[in-house]
Every structure is written in structure tokens, then in C-alpha cells.
Write a protein that holds these residues in place. Structure first.
Motif, PDB file in Angstrom:
ATOM      1  N   THR A   3      41.867  31.552  35.494  1.00 51.27           N
ATOM      2  CA  THR A   3      42.468  30.976  34.621  1.00 51.27           C
ATOM      3  C   THR A   3      41.714  31.200  32.925  1.00 51.27           C
ATOM      4  OG1 THR A   3      40.341  29.421  34.614  1.00 51.27           O
ATOM      5  CG2 THR A   3      43.032  28.784  35.216  1.00 51.27           C
ATOM      6  N   GLY A   4      40.841  32.518  33.420  1.00 47.34           N
ATOM      7  CA  GLY A   4      39.049  33.474  32.646  1.00 47.34           C
ATOM      8  C   GLY A   4      39.702  34.783  32.793  1.00 47.34           C
ATOM      9  N   TYR A   5      39.937  35.497  31.973  1.00 45.58           N
ATOM     10  CA  TYR A   5      39.642  37.059  32.776  1.00 45.58           C
ATOM     11  C   TYR A   5      38.910  37.991  31.001  1.00 45.58           C
ATOM     12  CZ  TYR A   5      41.420  41.105  35.087  1.00 45.58           C
ATOM     13  OH  TYR A   5      40.637  42.464  35.631  1.00 45.58           O
ATOM     14  N   THR A   6      37.704  37.898  31.116  1.00 45.47           N
ATOM     15  CA  THR A   6      36.906  39.381  30.280  1.00 45.47           C
ATOM     16  C   THR A   6      35.880  40.093  31.710  1.00 45.47           C
ATOM     17  OG1 THR A   6      36.279  36.746  29.165  1.00 45.47           O
ATOM     18  CG2 THR A   6      34.953  39.223  28.603  1.00 45.47           C
ATOM     19  N   GLU A   7      37.196  41.287  31.277  1.00 48.98           N
ATOM     20  CA  GLU A   7      36.545  41.974  31.595  1.00 48.98           C
ATOM     21  C   GLU A   7      35.537  42.672  31.925  1.00 48.98           C
ATOM     22  OE1 GLU A   7      38.665  46.040  32.981  1.00 48.98           O
ATOM     23  OE2 GLU A   7      39.992  44.704  32.641  1.00 48.98           O
ATOM     24  N   ASN A   8      35.135  42.783  33.028  1.00 50.80           N
ATOM     25  CA  ASN A   8      33.807  43.380  34.103  1.00 50.80           C
ATOM     26  C   ASN A   8      32.216  42.498  32.463  1.00 50.80           C
ATOM     27  OD1 ASN A   8      34.275  45.678  34.654  1.00 50.80           O
ATOM     28  ND2 ASN A   8      34.502  46.598  32.164  1.00 50.80           N
ATOM     29  N   GLN A   9      32.963  41.510  33.295  1.00 49.06           N
ATOM     30  CA  GLN A   9      31.907  40.414  32.310  1.00 49.06           C
ATOM     31  C   GLN A   9      32.639  39.083  33.191  1.00 49.06           C
ATOM     32  OE1 GLN A   9      31.856  39.633  28.315  1.00 49.06           O
ATOM     33  NE2 GLN A   9      31.650  41.563  28.033  1.00 49.06           N
ATOM     34  N   LYS A  10      33.680  38.185  32.990  1.00 52.36           N
ATOM     35  CA  LYS A  10      33.463  36.519  33.896  1.00 52.36           C
ATOM     36  C   LYS A  10      35.006  36.734  34.386  1.00 52.36           C
ATOM     37  CE  LYS A  10      32.418  32.226  32.695  1.00 52.36           C
ATOM     38  NZ  LYS A  10      32.204  31.312  31.467  1.00 52.36           N
ATOM     39  N   VAL A  11      35.105  35.987  35.469  1.00 54.93           N
ATOM     40  CA  VAL A  11      36.128  35.400  35.563  1.00 54.93           C
ATOM     41  C   VAL A  11      36.605  33.586  36.092  1.00 54.93           C
ATOM     42  CG1 VAL A  11      36.198  35.631  38.255  1.00 54.93           C
ATOM     43  CG2 VAL A  11      38.245  35.485  37.387  1.00 54.93           C
ATOM     44  N   ASP A  12      37.502  33.674  35.604  1.00 56.10           N
ATOM     45  CA  ASP A  12      36.974  31.502  36.078  1.00 56.10           C
ATOM     46  C   ASP A  12      38.887  31.722  36.701  1.00 56.10           C
ATOM     47  OD1 ASP A  12      35.196  31.072  33.813  1.00 56.10           O
ATOM     48  OD2 ASP A  12      36.925  31.754  32.127  1.00 56.10           O
ATOM     49  N   TRP A  13      37.799  30.195  37.389  1.00 54.06           N
ATOM     50  CA  TRP A  13      39.774  30.169  38.091  1.00 54.06           C
ATOM     51  C   TRP A  13      39.751  28.443  39.059  1.00 54.06           C
ATOM     52  CZ3 TRP A  13      35.685  33.022  40.976  1.00 54.06           C
ATOM     53  CH2 TRP A  13      35.467  34.389  41.027  1.00 54.06           C
ATOM     54  N   ALA A  14      41.379  28.069  38.807  1.00 47.73           N
ATOM     55  CA  ALA A  14      40.968  26.972  39.008  1.00 47.73           C
ATOM     56  C   ALA A  14      41.774  26.056  39.974  1.00 47.73           C
ATOM     57  CB  ALA A  14      42.675  26.788  38.570  1.00 47.73           C
ATOM     58  N   LEU A  15      40.560  25.466  41.100  1.00 43.85           N
ATOM     59  CA  LEU A  15      40.880  25.168  42.213  1.00 43.85           C
ATOM     60  C   LEU A  15      41.463  23.864  42.326  1.00 43.85           C
ATOM     61  CD1 LEU A  15      37.505  25.967  43.175  1.00 43.85           C
ATOM     62  CD2 LEU A  15      39.013  27.831  44.110  1.00 43.85           C
ATOM     63  N   ASP A  16      42.785  24.394  43.178  1.00 49.15           N
ATOM     64  CA  ASP A  16      43.800  23.050  43.581  1.00 49.15           C
ATOM     65  C   ASP A  16      43.529  22.730  45.105  1.00 49.15           C
ATOM     66  OD1 ASP A  16      45.612  21.368  44.448  1.00 49.15           O
ATOM     67  OD2 ASP A  16      46.689  21.674  43.311  1.00 49.15           O
ATOM     68  N   PHE A  17      42.734  21.584  46.081  1.00 54.15           N
ATOM     69  CA  PHE A  17      42.684  21.620  47.419  1.00 54.15           C
ATOM     70  C   PHE A  17      43.783  20.366  48.185  1.00 54.15           C
ATOM     71  CE2 PHE A  17      38.680  22.883  45.799  1.00 54.15           C
ATOM     72  CZ  PHE A  17      38.276  24.149  46.119  1.00 54.15           C
ATOM     73  N   GLY A  18      44.473  20.327  46.582  1.00 56.47           N
ATOM     74  CA  GLY A  18      46.087  19.151  47.173  1.00 56.47           C
ATOM     75  C   GLY A  18      44.915  18.341  47.287  1.00 56.47           C
ATOM     76  N   ASP A  19      45.348  16.985  47.833  1.00 58.23           N
ATOM     77  CA  ASP A  19      44.312  15.470  48.995  1.00 58.23           C
ATOM     78  C   ASP A  19      43.243  15.210  48.323  1.00 58.23           C
ATOM     79  OD1 ASP A  19      47.121  14.725  49.025  1.00 58.23           O
ATOM     80  OD2 ASP A  19      46.832  14.735  51.054  1.00 58.23           O
ATOM     81  N   MET A  20      42.456  16.991  48.646  1.00 56.67           N
ATOM     82  CA  MET A  20      41.075  16.755  48.273  1.00 56.67           C
ATOM     83  C   MET A  20      40.651  16.720  46.741  1.00 56.67           C
ATOM     84  SD  MET A  20      39.553  18.358  51.943  1.00 56.67           S
ATOM     85  CE  MET A  20      38.264  18.012  51.504  1.00 56.67           C
TER      86      MET A  20
END
Length: 177
Positions: free
Chosen positions: A100-117
Motif C-alpha cells: 500500500t506504500g512504497y518509498t524506494e530504498n526507504q519504506k514499504v507498507d502492507w495491508a494484511l488480510d487474514f480472512g476471518d481472523m
């Protein structure tokens, strides 16, 4: 005998009240964070960590299920890249991870979906430090029910240990290449 039964009832009521009141007092979010210093430049570490297709090389969860079914969407590293997985093992389960976010060589952001969890977010921030890279990997989630809030007390121990293994794997991989 009547006194014993009454004492048991009072203890049960007391424990129930502790659970309920504690559930409202405990935080509604959980944050887990681990750090490592890797003897490799940020661009090298970022190339490995930000590409979901390379997750199997260092992620601590891939080793939990040799039969893990993984699929990828997106042309390469960057916002929108997605990895989905399916596993019969409850400790791995089914889910997806999307950049969901990407700053080259500095930071990456992720959205995690674990379904029912439930759902969560994670990020990995990289900072040049000396001749290497300081990596900070974090996990955040909302705890919506009383039960989740009580479980949230264990997230640092459970997820933190996995993050430590993952960072050790990432360190070994980045320093080897």
C-alpha cells in the motif's frame, strides 16, 4: 457445603468481572516492532524485502507449511503488488498481503488480510546506518472485541518472535549476496 458453593459462585463472578472490565480497560490496538542492523546497503535490503515474490526467501512463515499455495498479482515491486496464500495448517491459514506504500530504498507498507481472523497493517522502514542498514519491521492491528484485547497481550510474544526470525533470515540473505 453451602459456604463452599457460595464461595465458588463469588469467585466465578469476580473472575467474570475481571474479564469484562479488563476487556474495556485494555488497549484497542496492538503494535509489535522489531529492529535489526544488516551489513548491506539499503538498496540491496529493500530489493529483497519490498518484492513480495521474494518473501519465500526470508519470511518466517513460508517454512511452516511446505505445501503452502502462493499466488502473486502485479507486475513487480510497488504499490498494488499482492501475494495471496492458502494453507491447511492453522498457524499459517489463508490470507493476502498487498503493498500500500512504497518509498524506494526507504519504506514499504502492507495491508494484511487474514480472512476471518481480521486485518492488520505492517511496514518495514530502512535507514542507512554506518556501512549498513537499520531495518524496523512493525505490525499494527485493531482489537475489536474483549477477547481480541486479551489476546492482544500476547501479540508481542507471538508475532515478535516471528519478526525476529524473519529479520535474521533477511540479514543472512542480504549479507550473503
Amino acid at each position: 457445603m453451602k459456604r463452599l458453593a457460595l464461595a465458588i459462585v463469588y469467585v466465578a463472578i469476580g473472575l467474570f468481572l475481571v474479564f469484562v472490565i479488563g476487556g474495556y480497560v485494555l488497549p484497542g490496538t496492538s503494535h509489535v516492532e522489531r529492529q535489526a542492523t544488516i551489513a548491506a546497503p539499503p538498496e540491496k535490503v529493500f530489493a529483497i524485502a519490498s518484492d513480495l515474490r521474494r518473501s519465500g526467501e526470508w519470511s518466517p512463515w513460508f517454512g511452516l507449511d511446505p505445501a503452502l499455495a502462493v499466488s502473486y498479482e502485479g507486475t513487480g515491486p510497488g504499490v498494488g503488488q499482492k501475494m495471496s496464500w492458502r494453507s491447511d495448517k492453522p498457524e499459517v491459514g489463508d490470507g493476502s498481503q498487498t503493498v500500500t506504500g512504497y518509498t524506494e530504498n526507504q519504506k514499504v507498507d502492507w495491508a494484511l488480510d487474514f480472512g476471518d481472523m481480521g486485518q492488520a497493517t505492517a511496514s518495514m522502514a530502512l535507514t542507512a546506518e554506518g556501512g549498513g542498514t537499520r531495518v524496523v519491521w512493525s505490525f499494527d492491528t485493531n482489537l475489536n472485541s474483549m477477547f481480541e484485547r486479551w489476546l492482544g497481550l500476547m501479540f508481542d510474544r507471538w508475532i515478535g518472535a516471528d519478526y525476529e526470525r524473519g529479520l535474521a533470515n533477511l540479514k543472512a540473505l542480504a549479507e550473503k549476496q
